[in-house]
Scaffold this motif. Structure first.
Motif, PDB file in Angstrom:
ATOM      1  N   MET A 173       0.843  -1.202   0.000  1.00  0.00           N
ATOM      2  CA  MET A 173       0.000   0.000   0.000  1.00  0.00           C
ATOM      3  C   MET A 173       0.875   1.247   0.000  1.00  0.00           C
ATOM      4  O   MET A 173       0.573   2.223  -0.682  1.00  0.00           O
ATOM      5  CB  MET A 173      -0.940   0.005   1.216  1.00  0.00           C
ATOM      6  CG  MET A 173      -2.099  -0.947   1.057  1.00  0.00           C
ATOM      7  SD  MET A 173      -3.385  -0.653   2.285  1.00  0.00           S
ATOM      8  CE  MET A 173      -2.778  -1.678   3.601  1.00  0.00           C
ATOM      9  N   MET A 174       1.967   1.198   0.769  1.00  0.00           N
ATOM     10  CA  MET A 174       2.874   2.340   0.829  1.00  0.00           C
ATOM     11  C   MET A 174       3.585   2.557  -0.509  1.00  0.00           C
ATOM     12  O   MET A 174       3.568   3.652  -1.060  1.00  0.00           O
ATOM     13  CB  MET A 174       3.887   2.139   1.954  1.00  0.00           C
ATOM     14  CG  MET A 174       4.645   3.387   2.311  1.00  0.00           C
ATOM     15  SD  MET A 174       5.803   3.105   3.660  1.00  0.00           S
ATOM     16  CE  MET A 174       7.102   2.240   2.794  1.00  0.00           C
ATOM     17  N   ARG A 175       4.168   1.496  -1.045  1.00  0.00           N
ATOM     18  CA  ARG A 175       4.909   1.596  -2.303  1.00  0.00           C
ATOM     19  C   ARG A 175       4.056   2.096  -3.461  1.00  0.00           C
ATOM     20  O   ARG A 175       4.501   2.871  -4.288  1.00  0.00           O
ATOM     21  CB  ARG A 175       5.444   0.213  -2.701  1.00  0.00           C
ATOM     22  CG  ARG A 175       6.682  -0.181  -1.967  1.00  0.00           C
ATOM     23  CD  ARG A 175       7.175  -1.506  -2.530  1.00  0.00           C
ATOM     24  NE  ARG A 175       8.364  -1.941  -1.819  1.00  0.00           N
ATOM     25  CZ  ARG A 175       8.666  -3.223  -1.588  1.00  0.00           C
ATOM     26  NH1 ARG A 175       7.870  -4.187  -2.028  1.00  0.00           N
ATOM     27  NH2 ARG A 175       9.761  -3.539  -0.947  1.00  0.00           N
ATOM     28  N   HIS A 176       2.826   1.615  -3.520  1.00  0.00           N
ATOM     29  CA  HIS A 176       1.964   1.942  -4.658  1.00  0.00           C
ATOM     30  C   HIS A 176       1.002   3.089  -4.351  1.00  0.00           C
ATOM     31  O   HIS A 176       0.183   3.456  -5.192  1.00  0.00           O
ATOM     32  CB  HIS A 176       1.196   0.696  -5.111  1.00  0.00           C
ATOM     33  CG  HIS A 176       2.099  -0.390  -5.607  1.00  0.00           C
ATOM     34  ND1 HIS A 176       2.608  -0.401  -6.881  1.00  0.00           N
ATOM     35  CD2 HIS A 176       2.621  -1.475  -4.978  1.00  0.00           C
ATOM     36  CE1 HIS A 176       3.397  -1.474  -7.026  1.00  0.00           C
ATOM     37  NE2 HIS A 176       3.415  -2.132  -5.880  1.00  0.00           N
ATOM     38  N   GLN A 177       1.128   3.631  -3.150  1.00  0.00           N
ATOM     39  CA  GLN A 177       0.310   4.769  -2.739  1.00  0.00           C
ATOM     40  C   GLN A 177      -1.176   4.549  -2.973  1.00  0.00           C
ATOM     41  O   GLN A 177      -1.862   5.356  -3.609  1.00  0.00           O
ATOM     42  CB  GLN A 177       0.782   6.044  -3.455  1.00  0.00           C
ATOM     43  CG  GLN A 177       2.229   6.368  -3.116  1.00  0.00           C
ATOM     44  CD  GLN A 177       2.720   7.651  -3.752  1.00  0.00           C
ATOM     45  OE1 GLN A 177       2.473   7.899  -4.938  1.00  0.00           O
ATOM     46  NE2 GLN A 177       3.373   8.481  -2.967  1.00  0.00           N
ATOM     47  N   VAL A 178      -1.658   3.416  -2.454  1.00  0.00           N
ATOM     48  CA  VAL A 178      -3.095   3.149  -2.502  1.00  0.00           C
ATOM     49  C   VAL A 178      -3.588   2.898  -1.076  1.00  0.00           C
ATOM     50  O   VAL A 178      -2.807   2.559  -0.188  1.00  0.00           O
ATOM     51  CB  VAL A 178      -3.450   1.958  -3.420  1.00  0.00           C
ATOM     52  CG1 VAL A 178      -3.130   2.283  -4.867  1.00  0.00           C
ATOM     53  CG2 VAL A 178      -2.755   0.678  -2.970  1.00  0.00           C
ATOM     54  N   ASP A 179      -4.884   3.077  -0.862  1.00  0.00           N
ATOM     55  CA  ASP A 179      -5.455   2.985   0.482  1.00  0.00           C
ATOM     56  C   ASP A 179      -5.927   1.584   0.844  1.00  0.00           C
ATOM     57  O   ASP A 179      -6.190   1.298   2.006  1.00  0.00           O
ATOM     58  CB  ASP A 179      -6.647   3.944   0.623  1.00  0.00           C
ATOM     59  CG  ASP A 179      -6.204   5.394   0.656  1.00  0.00           C
ATOM     60  OD1 ASP A 179      -4.984   5.640   0.751  1.00  0.00           O
ATOM     61  OD2 ASP A 179      -7.077   6.278   0.597  1.00  0.00           O
ATOM     62  N   SER A 180      -6.106   0.725  -0.166  1.00  0.00           N
ATOM     63  CA  SER A 180      -6.564  -0.626   0.150  1.00  0.00           C
ATOM     64  C   SER A 180      -6.116  -1.628  -0.903  1.00  0.00           C
ATOM     65  O   SER A 180      -5.771  -1.247  -2.025  1.00  0.00           O
ATOM     66  CB  SER A 180      -8.093  -0.656   0.279  1.00  0.00           C
ATOM     67  OG  SER A 180      -8.698  -0.764  -0.986  1.00  0.00           O
ATOM     68  N   LEU A 181      -6.123  -2.891  -0.520  1.00  0.00           N
ATOM     69  CA  LEU A 181      -5.792  -3.983  -1.438  1.00  0.00           C
ATOM     70  C   LEU A 181      -6.894  -5.040  -1.370  1.00  0.00           C
ATOM     71  O   LEU A 181      -7.293  -5.441  -0.272  1.00  0.00           O
ATOM     72  CB  LEU A 181      -4.484  -4.683  -1.016  1.00  0.00           C
ATOM     73  CG  LEU A 181      -3.203  -3.874  -0.861  1.00  0.00           C
ATOM     74  CD1 LEU A 181      -2.083  -4.806  -0.394  1.00  0.00           C
ATOM     75  CD2 LEU A 181      -2.822  -3.191  -2.172  1.00  0.00           C
ATOM     76  N   PRO A 182      -7.370  -5.494  -2.529  1.00  0.00           N
ATOM     77  CA  PRO A 182      -8.261  -6.657  -2.491  1.00  0.00           C
ATOM     78  C   PRO A 182      -7.460  -7.908  -2.115  1.00  0.00           C
ATOM     79  O   PRO A 182      -6.331  -8.091  -2.586  1.00  0.00           O
ATOM     80  CB  PRO A 182      -8.802  -6.755  -3.914  1.00  0.00           C
ATOM     81  CG  PRO A 182      -7.912  -5.932  -4.772  1.00  0.00           C
ATOM     82  CD  PRO A 182      -7.163  -4.983  -3.894  1.00  0.00           C
ATOM     83  N   VAL A 183      -8.033  -8.737  -1.249  1.00  0.00           N
ATOM     84  CA  VAL A 183      -7.426 -10.034  -0.941  1.00  0.00           C
ATOM     85  C   VAL A 183      -8.013 -11.023  -1.943  1.00  0.00           C
ATOM     86  O   VAL A 183      -9.239 -11.095  -2.085  1.00  0.00           O
ATOM     87  CB  VAL A 183      -7.748 -10.484   0.497  1.00  0.00           C
ATOM     88  CG1 VAL A 183      -7.068 -11.814   0.812  1.00  0.00           C
ATOM     89  CG2 VAL A 183      -7.337  -9.407   1.500  1.00  0.00           C
ATOM     90  N   VAL A 184      -7.148 -11.730  -2.661  1.00  0.00           N
ATOM     91  CA  VAL A 184      -7.627 -12.574  -3.764  1.00  0.00           C
ATOM     92  C   VAL A 184      -7.113 -14.004  -3.683  1.00  0.00           C
ATOM     93  O   VAL A 184      -6.139 -14.288  -2.983  1.00  0.00           O
ATOM     94  CB  VAL A 184      -7.197 -11.993  -5.136  1.00  0.00           C
ATOM     95  CG1 VAL A 184      -7.777 -10.602  -5.347  1.00  0.00           C
ATOM     96  CG2 VAL A 184      -5.675 -11.980  -5.281  1.00  0.00           C
ATOM     97  N   ARG A 185      -7.802 -14.883  -4.407  1.00  0.00           N
ATOM     98  CA  ARG A 185      -7.273 -16.215  -4.698  1.00  0.00           C
ATOM     99  C   ARG A 185      -7.579 -16.505  -6.159  1.00  0.00           C
ATOM    100  O   ARG A 185      -8.353 -15.777  -6.789  1.00  0.00           O
ATOM    101  CB  ARG A 185      -7.875 -17.263  -3.767  1.00  0.00           C
ATOM    102  CG  ARG A 185      -9.360 -17.468  -3.943  1.00  0.00           C
ATOM    103  CD  ARG A 185      -9.877 -18.544  -2.994  1.00  0.00           C
ATOM    104  NE  ARG A 185     -11.322 -18.611  -3.063  1.00  0.00           N
ATOM    105  CZ  ARG A 185     -12.107 -18.948  -2.052  1.00  0.00           C
ATOM    106  NH1 ARG A 185     -11.604 -19.250  -0.883  1.00  0.00           N
ATOM    107  NH2 ARG A 185     -13.422 -18.998  -2.207  1.00  0.00           N
ATOM    108  N   ASP A 186      -6.955 -17.544  -6.710  1.00  0.00           N
ATOM    109  CA  ASP A 186      -7.172 -17.866  -8.119  1.00  0.00           C
ATOM    110  C   ASP A 186      -8.642 -18.201  -8.323  1.00  0.00           C
ATOM    111  O   ASP A 186      -9.252 -18.876  -7.500  1.00  0.00           O
ATOM    112  CB  ASP A 186      -6.286 -19.034  -8.545  1.00  0.00           C
ATOM    113  CG  ASP A 186      -4.814 -18.632  -8.527  1.00  0.00           C
ATOM    114  OD1 ASP A 186      -4.540 -17.431  -8.720  1.00  0.00           O
ATOM    115  OD2 ASP A 186      -3.964 -19.505  -8.296  1.00  0.00           O
TER     116      ASP A 186
END
Ligand code: ADP
Length: 154
Positions: A109-122
């Motif tokens: 999140m810090m590196r890409h300057q975004v506030d959230s990440l979706p948690v995913v699986r295949d």
């Protein structure tokens, strides 16, 4: 005595927290959802980002508050613009996996300057596609940080 400093122990402790233990529920809309409805959903669900899925449920994109503000600045009718045309789309979505450390998610999140990440699986039966199973946000990290502070006994 292991000879480790308090800092080393804290670092080890932090890197022992996993996404699967901290993920929250993702709020999801379809590509065809209007910008107007997405704004309503964001308010009703009290989140700062929505994840966009294709008809069969695969991860398609992300919509943030600023994406919606930007769309609202234009002169289009917000109920006739689908979120699919304003979202940030795959393959440019930064994701994380349940087995990742919370530390890794925070770093992303810090590196890409975004506030959230979706948690995913295949995605079952279609390799290359992703299924959304959760969400990690900066709020998640703040909560984990506070929890760590509460648990430290001197
Ligand atoms: P805001 O735009 O409200 O400050 P963000 O910082 O999360 O919220 O979003 C910044 C930009 O990055 C937006 O255009 C958004 O669509 C995009 N974005 C948000 N989350 C992700 C992600 N996980 N991966 C890729 N892009 C993202």
């Amino acid at each position: 005595y292991s000879g480790k400093t308090a800092n080393q122990l804290l670092g080890e402790h932090i890197r022992n927290l996993y996404v699967k233990e901290y993920k929250s529920l993702p709020i999801v809309v379809k590509e065809e959802t209007s910008v107007y409805d997405a704004i309503c959903t964001m308010f009703l669900e009290d989140v700062g980002s929505l994840y966009v899925i294709k008809k069969e449920g695969q991860l398609s994109g992300v919509i943030s508050r600023k994406d919606l503000l930007q769309a609202a600045m234009g002169k289009q009718d917000l109920s006739s613009v689908p979120v699919g045309v304003i979202m940030t789309r795959m393959p440019n979505i930064i994701t994380c996996r349940p087995e990742d450390t919370l530390y890794h998610a925070a770093l992303q999140m810090m590196r890409h300057q975004v506030d959230s990440l979706p948690v995913v699986r295949d995605f079952p039966e279609s390799p290359g596609d992703l299924e959304i199973i959760g969400r990690i946000s900066k709020t998640t990290i703040v909560k984990a940080f506070v929890e760590l502070g509460q648990n430290v006994k001197m």
